[in-house]
Design a protein around this motif. Structure first.
Motif, PDB file in Angstrom:
ATOM      1  N   LYS A  44       0.831  -1.200   0.000  1.00 46.69           N
ATOM      2  CA  LYS A  44       0.000   0.000   0.000  1.00 46.69           C
ATOM      3  C   LYS A  44       0.875   1.264   0.000  1.00 46.69           C
ATOM      4  O   LYS A  44       0.621   2.208  -0.754  1.00 46.69           O
ATOM      5  N   TRP A  48       1.222   4.168  -3.053  1.00 44.83           N
ATOM      6  CA  TRP A  48       1.064   5.612  -2.871  1.00 44.83           C
ATOM      7  C   TRP A  48       2.342   6.360  -3.229  1.00 44.83           C
ATOM      8  O   TRP A  48       2.292   7.494  -3.721  1.00 44.83           O
ATOM      9  N   TRP A  98     -12.173  14.445   8.256  1.00 44.81           N
ATOM     10  CA  TRP A  98     -12.185  13.743   6.981  1.00 44.81           C
ATOM     11  C   TRP A  98     -13.472  14.003   6.210  1.00 44.81           C
ATOM     12  O   TRP A  98     -14.543  14.125   6.804  1.00 44.81           O
ATOM     13  N   ASN A 100     -15.760  12.142   3.286  1.00 42.52           N
ATOM     14  CA  ASN A 100     -15.951  10.866   2.623  1.00 42.52           C
ATOM     15  C   ASN A 100     -16.243  11.121   1.149  1.00 42.52           C
ATOM     16  O   ASN A 100     -17.242  11.738   0.797  1.00 42.52           O
ATOM     17  N   MET A 104     -12.992   6.553  -1.029  1.00 38.78           N
ATOM     18  CA  MET A 104     -11.857   6.981  -0.217  1.00 38.78           C
ATOM     19  C   MET A 104     -12.238   8.166   0.668  1.00 38.78           C
ATOM     20  O   MET A 104     -13.214   8.858   0.413  1.00 38.78           O
ATOM     21  N   ASN A 105     -11.454   8.360   1.703  1.00 33.92           N
ATOM     22  CA  ASN A 105     -11.618   9.506   2.584  1.00 33.92           C
ATOM     23  C   ASN A 105     -10.550  10.531   2.235  1.00 33.92           C
ATOM     24  O   ASN A 105      -9.456  10.188   1.797  1.00 33.92           O
TER      25      ASN A 105
END
Length: 141
Positions: A44, A48, A98, A100, A104-105
């Motif tokens: 992950k 990124w 955050w 939404n 993804m957030n």
């Protein structure tokens, strides 16, 4: 490699690779327990990092004049997203930080940090002659 900021690029790549080692060493056991793959968090993080490098390549080829034209809009979008988090923010760990966005957030404060850097750089660029005069006066004192 003909890169004027090669030392900076080398430092960023070195820190990224060091970060991968740290992510793996600190999360391998938890990833194996939770997901059955000791490399889950490392994969992950690497994904990124690759996305970030692609964004870097694309954004570094955009002319500075384009960045200067869009700086204020970018800043307003960042401020708007910070306001939206107050209204529609998702609560995680007791704080509304955050937004939404479907799969993804998104944390608007990260966008605001980047927008502030752009805004300050644009401000300093537009006032460069004033800053040079002030620096010359300080040297005289």
């Amino acid at each position: 490699m003909n890169c004027p900021d090669f030392p900076l690029l080398l430092a960023v790549v070195s820190l990224t690779v060091f970060g991968w080692v740290m992510v793996y060493s600190s999360s391998a056991m938890a990833a194996e327990t939770r997901y059955g793959d000791q490399y889950f968090f490392l994969k992950k993080q690497m994904l990124w990092s690759v996305i970030g490098f692609i964004v870097f390549l694309v954004s570094s080829n955009i002319p500075i004049s384009t960045w200067q034209k869009t700086t204020r809009w970018f800043y307003f979008v960042a401020v708007f997203s910070l306001i939206m988090v107050l209204i529609f923010g998702r609560q995680i760990g007791g704080a509304h930080r955050w937004l939404n966005l479907g799969p993804m957030n998104f944390q608007p404060s990260e966008l605001a940090k980047l927008a502030l850097i752009f805004l300050v750089a644009d401000y300093m660029d537009r006032r460069q002659s004033r800053m040079a005069k002030a620096e010359a006066e300080l040297k005289r004192l």
